[in-house]
Structure formats: C-alpha cells, structure tokens
Design a protein around this motif. Structure first.
Motif, PDB file in Angstrom:
ATOM      1  N   LEU A  23      -6.743  80.232  40.480  1.00  0.00           N
ATOM      2  CA  LEU A  23      -5.430  80.583  40.465  1.00  0.00           C
ATOM      3  C   LEU A  23      -4.313  79.598  40.397  1.00  0.00           C
ATOM      4  N   LEU A  25      -5.079  76.494  39.190  1.00  0.00           N
ATOM      5  CA  LEU A  25      -5.185  76.066  37.453  1.00  0.00           C
ATOM      6  C   LEU A  25      -4.303  76.707  36.714  1.00  0.00           C
ATOM      7  N   PHE A  26      -4.619  78.144  36.781  1.00  0.00           N
ATOM      8  CA  PHE A  26      -3.817  79.215  35.712  1.00  0.00           C
ATOM      9  C   PHE A  26      -2.214  78.820  36.094  1.00  0.00           C
ATOM     10  N   ILE A  28      -0.754  76.121  37.081  1.00  0.00           N
ATOM     11  CA  ILE A  28      -0.396  74.865  36.464  1.00  0.00           C
ATOM     12  C   ILE A  28      -0.435  75.365  35.004  1.00  0.00           C
ATOM     13  N   LEU A  29      -1.087  75.982  34.298  1.00  0.00           N
ATOM     14  CA  LEU A  29      -1.254  76.023  32.891  1.00  0.00           C
ATOM     15  C   LEU A  29       0.049  76.806  32.572  1.00  0.00           C
ATOM     16  N   ILE A  30       0.355  77.931  33.353  1.00  0.00           N
ATOM     17  CA  ILE A  30       1.581  78.784  32.705  1.00  0.00           C
ATOM     18  C   ILE A  30       2.846  77.997  33.091  1.00  0.00           C
ATOM     19  N   TYR A  32       3.432  74.630  33.219  1.00  0.00           N
ATOM     20  CA  TYR A  32       3.418  73.610  32.425  1.00  0.00           C
ATOM     21  C   TYR A  32       3.984  74.147  31.014  1.00  0.00           C
ATOM     22  N   PHE A  33       3.367  75.408  30.407  1.00  0.00           N
ATOM     23  CA  PHE A  33       3.547  75.987  29.201  1.00  0.00           C
ATOM     24  C   PHE A  33       5.125  76.626  29.245  1.00  0.00           C
ATOM     25  N   ALA A  34       5.466  77.040  30.063  1.00  0.00           N
ATOM     26  CA  ALA A  34       6.785  77.711  30.269  1.00  0.00           C
ATOM     27  C   ALA A  34       7.848  76.316  30.316  1.00  0.00           C
TER      28      ALA A  34
ATOM     29  N   TRP B 320      10.344  81.094  22.330  1.00  0.00           N
ATOM     30  CA  TRP B 320       9.896  82.245  23.023  1.00  0.00           C
ATOM     31  C   TRP B 320       9.576  83.578  22.288  1.00  0.00           C
ATOM     32  N   LEU B 355       2.137  83.681  26.499  1.00  0.00           N
ATOM     33  CA  LEU B 355       2.227  83.650  28.169  1.00  0.00           C
ATOM     34  C   LEU B 355       1.582  84.974  28.435  1.00  0.00           C
ATOM     35  N   ILE B 358      -2.123  84.554  28.205  1.00  0.00           N
ATOM     36  CA  ILE B 358      -2.697  83.794  29.404  1.00  0.00           C
ATOM     37  C   ILE B 358      -2.901  84.729  30.717  1.00  0.00           C
ATOM     38  N   LEU B 362      -6.199  85.895  32.564  1.00  0.00           N
ATOM     39  CA  LEU B 362      -6.259  85.908  34.131  1.00  0.00           C
ATOM     40  C   LEU B 362      -6.881  87.217  34.590  1.00  0.00           C
ATOM     41  N   PHE B 396      -8.881  77.675  30.201  1.00  0.00           N
ATOM     42  CA  PHE B 396      -7.644  76.578  30.764  1.00  0.00           C
ATOM     43  C   PHE B 396      -8.068  75.456  29.935  1.00  0.00           C
ATOM     44  N   LEU B 405      -1.524  69.887  27.785  1.00  0.00           N
ATOM     45  CA  LEU B 405      -1.726  69.566  29.267  1.00  0.00           C
ATOM     46  C   LEU B 405      -2.778  68.692  29.455  1.00  0.00           C
TER      47      LEU B 405
END
Lengths: 478, 445
Positions: A23, A25-26, A28-30, A32-34, B320, B355, B358, B362, B396, B405
């Motif tokens: 969770l 990791l995800f 951070i990913l989300i 960072y992406f945003a 977006w 988004l 993702i 998840l 990831f 990232l």
C-alpha cells in the motif's frame, strides 16, 4: 474453534505487513504521479524536443501576447486565408517575445503551453469540442513596456549589444533588447540566412545567453568581498596610482593609462582605478571571494524563466597572481551575462534581496478572466542590508564624481557602475558596460546596458542608460 | 451528434473509468459476494461502455468501420467469460473477473490505436488463454495433493528454462529474452515466475515437511530454496533482465517471509537488495546507463534519455484530460505498445484515466491478498501471496519506470501491455488464484 481462528489471525500477520508495504509503494507511486502531472510536467513539456506541443494546436487557437498596456505583441492572423502568427512590432520584440513558427523561442517558448491552453468557460469549451471547433487559447500579459522597449532599441543603434530594464522592487522586466535581431514574421522563410552568420548570431538573445568579460563592473564584487573582510570598514584603505600595477611579473594598467594619484576605496571604485583593484585583489582571501561570487550566482542557474547561460568565475586557491589581478578588474576568464549583472544590481538596489526576473504578468482566458497572476517573488537575499547600503552609496558616487557623471539628472537620482571590457587579444577595443539603478519616491528601475565594441562604458553605455532613465521618468527632448 | 460524442469522448471515458474504479473499492465494504452483486453488474456495464465508446472513437477517427466488428467480437468474449465463470465457478471472485475484462478492454483500445495487427494478434492470444483459464481452477482443485509432490522439479525446471533462455535465446528490445520453439516466440521467464512461486511454497510452506518442534521446515530445505532462488535471480541478471531479476528477488523475499514468519527476512531482504543494486551498478554498464537516463533523461535527450523523455512528454502533454485517441503522438516512444503502454494511455486517454488504472491494479492486488488471508492452508496461502506480490511489484516497476519514479527496468504492465506470453501467464496467475479461492473458501475458519 477459537484457537484455530487465533492461529489463522496470527498466520496472517506477515500478510498484513506485506499489504501495508505494498500500500505504501502504491501510495508513493500515485502521489508521485499526481505531483508529476500537476506540477513538474508543465515545466518539462515546454522543452523544444517535445514535438507534442504541436498536437495541442489541433485543439486550441494559440493565444495572444500583450505588452503591459495591452498592445498586441503576437497574435494569430489570417494571411491569404492561412492562419499565421503575426508580430506587429517585427524586430522590436524579436528576442523578448520570440517566435513559434520555426521551433519555439523566447516567450513563445516559455509560455507555449499556456498559450495553447484554453481556460474558456467549461460549457463553451465542451460545446466547441462537441462541434469539433478549436477552442481559444489563453492570453499572456507581459511586463514589457512598449515605450521603454523602443527607447532601449534605439539607444543600441547599429551596435550589437543588450539592454535590460527591470523594475527594482519586483523583478519585472520592462524592456529587453538584444541586437542584432531579425523579423520574427519571416523567420522561418529566412532561417537559413539568419542562422548562417555565426559571427552575427542574430538568434542569440545576448541578454541571457551572451557571455562577456564584465570589466570594471566586476569591481562591485571585489568591493563587496573587501568590505566583508574588513567588517564593512573602508576608511583604512589608500593607494597611490601611477597608472600601472606590477606584481609577480604581471602587470595591470589603468584604462588608457590614466594616473589616478592617491585614491581611497571610494575613489578607486568611483573613478574605476584598475591598479587599485588589482592591488586589492592580491590582498583578498580567494576562498572568501569564491564564496561571495557563488552567493551572487556565478557558475549558477539564474532566477530567470527562460533558457540562459551561466556566468563564469574561475579563481580558486591555486590561481596565480596574474589571474587574480585580471579577475579583480573583470578581465581574464571571468564572464557574465547582462541579465546576471542586472540581477546583481537589482539586488543591491533592493537592499540585498534578489528578485526572480519575470516577463509574464498574468495569464487570462480570452474573455479577460485572470487565470494565473504572477506575484513578485523573492529569489533570495544575496547580501546584508548594510552591505547593499554601502554598495549603493559607492554607486551613487560613480555618478556624482566618477565615470558615470553623464548620468547626472535633476529629475531623479541614479547610481551605477561603468565598465570597459577588453575582449580577445584586441587591445584598445572594448565593450561598453553600464549597470545601475534609479532611486526616487516611486519604484525605481535597474538598467543594464552592454554595447559591443563601442569603447568606454562612461562614454557610450552611460548616455544610453540615461536616455532610458529619462524615458522612464517621462523626460523628453534631452 | 457523432461529432458531439467524439468531442466528449475523452471526458466520458474518464468518467466511466472513475465510476468503475470507485466500485472496485466499494465492494470491499461488503463481506458477501451476494451483497456485492449489484456493484459487479454496474462494473460490467461500465466496462462495456468504455470498450464500445473507445472503439467507436477509433473507428471514426481512423475511418475504419470494421473496427466495430472487432469490438463486437471482443464484447461477446468478455461477457462469455463473465457469464461462464459465474456459471462454472459461482464461488470465484467476480471483482477479479471484472477487472481482467476491464484491463483487457483498455488494452484492446490502446493497442488498436497503436497497431491494428498487433491488437488482433493480442486478441487471439487472449481468447485462447481465456478458454484455458476456464479449466485452470478446476485442475488446481483436482490436483491439489499432486502439486506439492513435484516441488523440487519446479525449481529445477525453472533453472533449466532460464539457462536455455540464456544460451539459446535472442535479445529483443535490449532486455527481453525470447525463445523460439516451433515457430512460436515467447518469453520463458514469464512462466518461470509461476513455477518459482510453487517451488518456494512447496519448499518452505508444505505442512507435511515442517518440523514439529521448531515450526520450521528442515534446514536443508531452507538452504536449497535460498540457493535455487539465488540462481534464478543470478541468471536473469546475467541475461540483463533487470526487471525480471528484481521481481524474482522481491517474490522470494516476501514468500520466504510469509512461510518462515521471521521479520528478519524482510530486513535482510532490504539490505541484500540494496547491496545487490550497488554491486549491479558497479558491475554492469547497462545498469549505469539506465540510472544515468533516470537521473536526467533530458541530458542525453536524443540518445540514452530519448525513450524516457518521450514518455514524460507524452504523460505531461496529455495531462489529466488526455489528448484524445489518435490526437497524440504515442508512436514516438520506442516499444510503446509493451513497456510504455502506460504512457500511451496517459497521453491519449488522460492521466486521470491512467491514475484509475493504477487503482484498479491495486484493487486486484488487495483482492489477491484478501484471498491469501482467507486460505488456512499455509502452502496455498504462500502461493497466492507469491502471485500477488509478483503482480503488485511488476505494476510498481513498470509504472514507476515510465514515470521516472525509479530507473527503467523494462517490464510490462500485466494484461494491458502487448505481448502474448505476458498476457497469457498473467491470466494463468489470475486463474490459479481464483482456483485457490474457490477451493479454500469456506473450508477454513
């Protein structure tokens, strides 16, 4: 039964830990992406290698660029039924506004995405998208002032050079001229011709990308370091100038062999005595000088939105006496851009705080609703208020009794520093520098003038600057 | 009217995916599948809407009405899978089935946009795989007691396949090593992933082989499990398949942690992971190249940093809302249809859309872990956890890589990227988890 459940729960501890790690990791990913999409990407995609900017033009009609008073500097227009970019003032804003017809350049590059973004009302945008019609892009209001730009343009005459006029308290750029220039209306047709002449380099904005020896304007940096090493005390200094200064087989002469006689620190600066500053240079701590140059952004990125070159300061503890002496008078391998010098001067005039230099005042949608308003923003304090105060007084002395006398005016108080920078191996030819500021009741301006191969700063750059100050304070016919 | 729909399509698609994603998490609120049913049906409708609208836009913008037939075939396939799974395996997780179909639908849209031929090829592989997955849960439950018997073979087979790949494989795209057998080209490491998880679970979590006193498997079993895992990872690293090596490593660490229940394994895994990265950086020039491109892709924008800068430009310019299908330039990114599919989706369908993708991934991962937790039997628990970690970490790696990232490792986005082996092995993994779920649900607790 209960035991079994407990056991099962215990069995799952590792799984829960795994879930939490993933969770995280995800998240951070989300996150960072945003963050990337919202904040980093808008700065990255203006890169000239990003060919996708063209794709936006299928959807949005490029917005208009205006001056501070609303004069159109760049707009979409029809020519023989074809949509073209039109620059009503042609060469006048060539480097400041730039072009978008053959790659992107200038403001057309920095503001490219904003110009190709439509913030028209949502219903209108959706309506047009449904109808398959392009939306109208946002408009950019710059801080560029037409009158000052014209004056700056005229004072350079046929010389190559650069002029920057900046509002001291805000960092807003009021005029930015670089010569030689080109007509942005025809730049794509004439590309081969314009880009061929490397000596002319008409496509280089000398304000931000021209690297020049600073000449005597660098003495301000030397002076600051001297003051820092002497607890801001200047009284103990005296030097007898006989026109040349020799140490360790290196020799420095004053401009045109002038003999200044006995000078104190103020006199050395105001009359721009090379020998005295070479003498000072050999006495200063080089690491200290390095720190001061670093603090003033030598070898660093400037707080400027556009592409630009870094100034060069190369002294270090292994440098020889000759190099130190050359650097002390702004020669040798020391190089600055006019924009950098302008920012240093602005910081001095602004009690030590350097502002971010800006060209864009605000972004509006085509109906006039403000989308983004640029607020004056401090970059950082580059020197103490007391230090700035002393430097200001020294610069005033330059105008009242030194090399900048031609700037005296009864309408405003101006101050500054001249420079006559020798370049290459040519003796006797020099670039004329002036960098200075005005102080009156209202907001003052900082002006930096560089005229290539003109002669001494006092004779060529100072009168040019005076015409700009006069124009700003509304004094005509002088 | 058609123009209007076309103009609004990018917003509508984004709306559909947002609602769909929302329901992915709403279902976790309810405990029973019965209560979740209405949300699953809404998801099916949203999936169909997304898929059909996407293909409508593609058909109009490319002036190829035939695409609508393909869309219809795919739609029939999706609903056949959804209905058949429901009939054959009423105990299966419908969220997983729905998500499979949704991700495949997105995959078909973007692949058709990028390359018609490839999307058709992918469609065929998916169709075949889906038929096979209908049997897998059944097979798993029938062979339950047989599975553990061959544990050692899984490890050995994995090594043999990887060695064959190292010696006889051909390199495509710098890091993908494909093996061609009988005219069929495939990525062997994709299947070894599944074997690998079965191997570790069998070695360390088989309750028949656990010492009563210590509660741990015999030392020899632990040592050989570690050695064979290390061998897998080493071979992959030597084949320059960094992504593969990292996934195997992470799967090994988490499965061992879950099987042996020692927090020290996680710490040791983290430390050895860092050390291995440093050694890899010092040892291999291709690692250094990737790290350099990651640090500043714009420094060598026409060379080593080209791919990543193009990806960033695609994502950033799409922003977006996205450019709309066929309105961007995703084809400028090398291997866009495989490793960089996420960037293509972001560019044309919008970053809100991606988004949501993702989040859908998840929700798959969370469902897998949910299933793993519900299984009482340690062996199957570790298997489902291993497959979940494999899936989660791959997501990831690939999305983190194309968004800068983390450095690029060259792995695919499961179910969405182009690539027959990848989609097939992922579908198998999903089906295995479904099988375990059906088999173990209600038998414990």
């Amino acid at each position: 039964m209960k035991r079994k459940k407990d056991e099962n729960r215990k069995n799952n501890l590792e799984l829960k830990v795994t879930v939490y790690i993933f969770l995280a990791l995800f998240l951070i990913l989300i996150g960072y992406f945003a963050f990337y999409v919202q904040f980093s990407a808008p700065k990255q995609i203006v890169n000239s290698y990003n060919m996708r900017q063209k794709n936006l033009e299928q959807m949005v009609i490029r917005g208009t660029i205006f001056s501070d008073k609303g004069e159109v500097l760049a707009r979409e227009a029809l020519k023989d039924g074809v949509e073209v970019r039109n620059y009503p003032y042609a060469e006048l804003f060539a480097h400041a506004v730039g072009f978008c017809t053959y790659g992107n350049y200038g403001l057309e590059k920095t503001a490219n995405i904003d110009l190709l973004t439509s913030n028209a009302p949502v219903d209108e945008r959706l309506g047009k998208e449904m109808a398959g019609v392009r939306n109208t892009g946002d408009n950019i209001f710059t801080s560029l002032n037409l009158e000052l730009q014209k004056t700056a343009y005229q004072v350079l005459g046929n010389y190559r050079g650069a002029v920057i006029v900046m509002e001291t308290e805000t960092g807003r750029i009021l005029a930015m001229v670089s010569k030689p220039d080109f007509d942005p209306n025809t730049v794509s047709e004439n590309w081969a011709k314009i880009s061929a002449d490397e000596e002319e380099a008409a496509l280089v904005n000398r304000c931000v990308s021209g690297l020049y020896p600073p000449g005597s304007t660098f003495k301000t940096v030397m002076l600051l370091e001297y003051l820092r090493e002497h607890d801001l005390e200047d009284e103990g200094y005296s030097y007898g100038c006989n026109g040349h200064f020799i140490k360790d087989d290196s020799k420095i002469e004053c401009y045109h062999g002038t003999v200044h006689g006995t000078v104190d620190l103020l006199g050395s600066y105001a009359r721009s005595c090379n020998c005295s500053f070479a003498n000072i240079g050999t006495q200063l701590r080089i690491p200290g000088l390095e720190d001061t140059a670093d603090e003033l952004l030598f070898n660093r990125v400037l707080p400027v939105e556009s592409d630009h070159k870094k100034s060069a300061f190369v002294l270090n503890s292994t440098s020889g006496t000759g190099d130190i002496m050359q650097t002390s008078i702004g020669q040798g391998d020391t190089l600055v851009t006019p924009m950098h010098l302008c920012l240093i001067t602005q910081a001095i005039a602004n009690d030590g705080i350097m502002m971010k230099a800006t060209l864009i005042d605000r972004q509006e949608n085509y109906l006039g609703t403000v989308i983004k308003q640029q607020k004056p923003s401090q970059y950082k304090r580059v020197m103490k208020t007391e230090e700035a105060q002393i430097l200001k007084d020294y610069m005033k002395e330059v105008v009242s009794s030194g090399t900048g006398k031609k700037l005296k005016s009864s309408y405003y108080t101006a101050a500054g520093k001249t420079g006559s920078a020798e370049f290459g191996t040519e003796k006797g030819k020099s670039h004329a520098w002036f960098t200075g500021f005005s102080e009156t009741d209202g907001p003052g301006i900082t002006v930096t003038v560089l005229i290539e191969r003109a002669g001494s700063g006092g004779d060529y750059a100072v009168p040019a600057a005076k015409r700009i100050f006069d124009a700003y304070y509304g004094i005509s016919g002088l | 009217m058609s123009d209007a729909l076309l103009g609004l399509s990018r917003y509508l698609l984004t709306l559909f995916v947002i609602f769909y994603t929302f329901h992915c998490f709403v279902v976790f609120i309810f405990k029973s599948e019965e209560e979740r049913t209405p949300f699953y049906v809404i998801q099916n409708i949203l999936m169909a809407l997304t898929h059909i609208l996407g293909f409508y836009v593609l058909a109009v913008r490319s002036s190829d009405p035939d695409l609508l037939f393909i869309c219809a075939f795919q739609e029939v396939m999706f609903f056949a899978v959804i209905i058949l799974y429901r009939m054959i395996y009423p105990g299966a997780s419908r969220l997983i089935t729905n998500n499979i179909c949704f991700l495949l639908a997105v995959s078909f849209i973007i692949l058709t946009r990028l390359s018609y031929d490839r999307s058709i090829r992918q469609f065929v592989v998916v169709a075949v795989s889906l038929v096979l997955t209908l049997i897998i849960p059944f097979v798993i439950s029938k062979l339950e007691f047989l599975l553990k018997r061959y544990t050692m073979y899984y490890g050995v087979a994995g090594i043999i396949i990887l060695l064959a790949m190292m010696t006889r494989g051909t390199v495509t795209n710098g890091s993908k090593i494909t093996l061609t057998i009988g005219g069929m080209t495939f990525l062997p490491s994709e299947f070894v992933k599944v074997l690998f998880v079965f191997f570790i679970a069998g070695m360390l979590a088989d309750e028949d082989n656990i010492d009563e006193e210590t509660g741990l498997p015999h030392r020899n079993r632990i040592i050989s499990a570690v050695l064979i895992s290390a061998l897998h990872i080493l071979i992959l690293a030597m084949c320059k398949d960094l992504g593969g090596a990292m996934i195997f490593f992470v799967v090994a660490v988490f499965t061992m942690y879950a099987a042996l229940k020692k927090p020290l394994i996680l710490a040791g895994g983290a430390v050895s992971g860092v050390l291995a990265s440093i050694v890899g950086y010092k040892l291999f020039s291709h690692v250094r190249v990737r790290v350099a491109a990651w640090r500043d892709p714009f420094a060598d924008i026409e060379g080593k940093g080209y791919q990543l800068s193009q990806s960033l430009f695609a994502i950033g310019t799409g922003s977006w809302a996205g450019m709309g299908l066929f309105m961007g330039s995703p084809e400028k990114i090398p291997v866009v249809e495989a490793d960089f599919i996420f960037s293509a989706i972001s560019e044309e369908m919008g970053c809100l859309f991606s988004l949501c993708l993702i989040l859908i991934c998840l929700s798959n991962f969370l469902m897998f872990m949910n299933i793993s937790m519900s299984i009482g039997d340690g062996y199957f628990k570790v298997i489902s956890l291993g497959l979940a970690v494999n899936y989660g970490f791959q997501i990831f790696l690939t999305i983190g890589g194309v968004t800068k990232l983390i450095p690029l490792t060259g792995v695919t986005l499961p179910l969405v990227s182009y690539g027959g082996t990848s989609v097939m092995s992922t579908l198998f993994m999903f089906a295995i988890i479904q099988g375990l779920y059906i088999m173990k649900r209600g038998t414990q607790g």
